[in-house]
Write a protein that holds these residues in place. Sequence first.
Motif, PDB file in Angstrom:
ATOM      1  N   GLN A 155      -5.651  12.517   0.647  1.00 51.60           N
ATOM      2  CA  GLN A 155      -5.013  11.286   1.102  1.00 51.60           C
ATOM      3  C   GLN A 155      -5.294  10.124   0.159  1.00 51.60           C
ATOM      4  N   CYS A 158      -3.163  10.446  -2.987  1.00 50.76           N
ATOM      5  CA  CYS A 158      -1.777  10.048  -2.724  1.00 50.76           C
ATOM      6  C   CYS A 158      -1.654   8.537  -2.549  1.00 50.76           C
ATOM      7  N   ASP A 164       1.335   5.904   1.164  1.00 54.00           N
ATOM      8  CA  ASP A 164       0.381   5.550   2.216  1.00 54.00           C
ATOM      9  C   ASP A 164       0.962   4.426   3.054  1.00 54.00           C
ATOM     10  N   ASN A 209      -6.952  10.400   8.311  1.00 53.19           N
ATOM     11  CA  ASN A 209      -6.206   9.255   7.785  1.00 53.19           C
ATOM     12  C   ASN A 209      -6.613   7.971   8.506  1.00 53.19           C
TER      13      ASN A 209
END
Length: 267
Positions: A155, A158, A164, A209
């Motif tokens: 995450q 990215c 995001d 996340n």
Amino acid sequence: MSDNTPTAIELLLEIMAKLRDPETGCPWDLKQDFASIVPHTLEEAYEVADAINQKNWDEVREELGDLLFQVIFYSQLGKEQGLFAFEDVVRGINDKLIRRHPHVFGDTEFASEAEIHANWEAEKAKERAAKAADASLLANIPQALPALLRAEKIQKRCAKHGFDWDSLGPVVEKVREELDEVMDEVIQVSPSQDNIEDEIGDLLFAVVNLSRHLKVKPETALQRANQKFERRFREVEKSVLEQGKRVEDCSLEMLDQEWHRVKQRER
């Protein structure tokens, strides 16, 4: 002291070579290969972390020695197979650290810590591009990492390239959405265990996340939750034992009452 006296690291390399001597070495060490040592390496790394968390510095020193031995073991295997030697390992990390810190080992100047970090990431990206047949931004994230830690790294990689959410609301909503999808699968007439596992995975990924957006390390948070649960359950066991009973002899209602008493005492 004689000039020929080996340094501590030289002696360790000699010990490793003797352990792997085909004629006089240790049978266990001789049976090992790169793959068979990996579980021991992971275990030693976790034991280092555990000793640090407990602030047991004598244990930290000892566990670091065990972890260093893993590096020595791999290096000996590499030397035997003509792949690399310990000196190559050390030279490689020396070169990498110097290359990634031009503000320390060169004349480059950065205006802020953010610029230093950006340069660090740029250098890592160059290294990945130079050696990877896989050109993906997600290349070189180790498969063997603990799943929570690997999810966080995926995450973050990215997010650095714009993929995001920029606010907390959609992140929270995604967690709720994934939880609903778990329950939708569970209440099926004939629920699929594979589908449930997939949905649980999506939920965990969404929670990672959320943790990342709240600047919480998910692996650390879960470790703390594990420790808290273990501490409280041990107190429940102790209380039940003082009443002359065993946990398995108690009803869930009784154990739940003891659990809440333990929680109240902690507040």
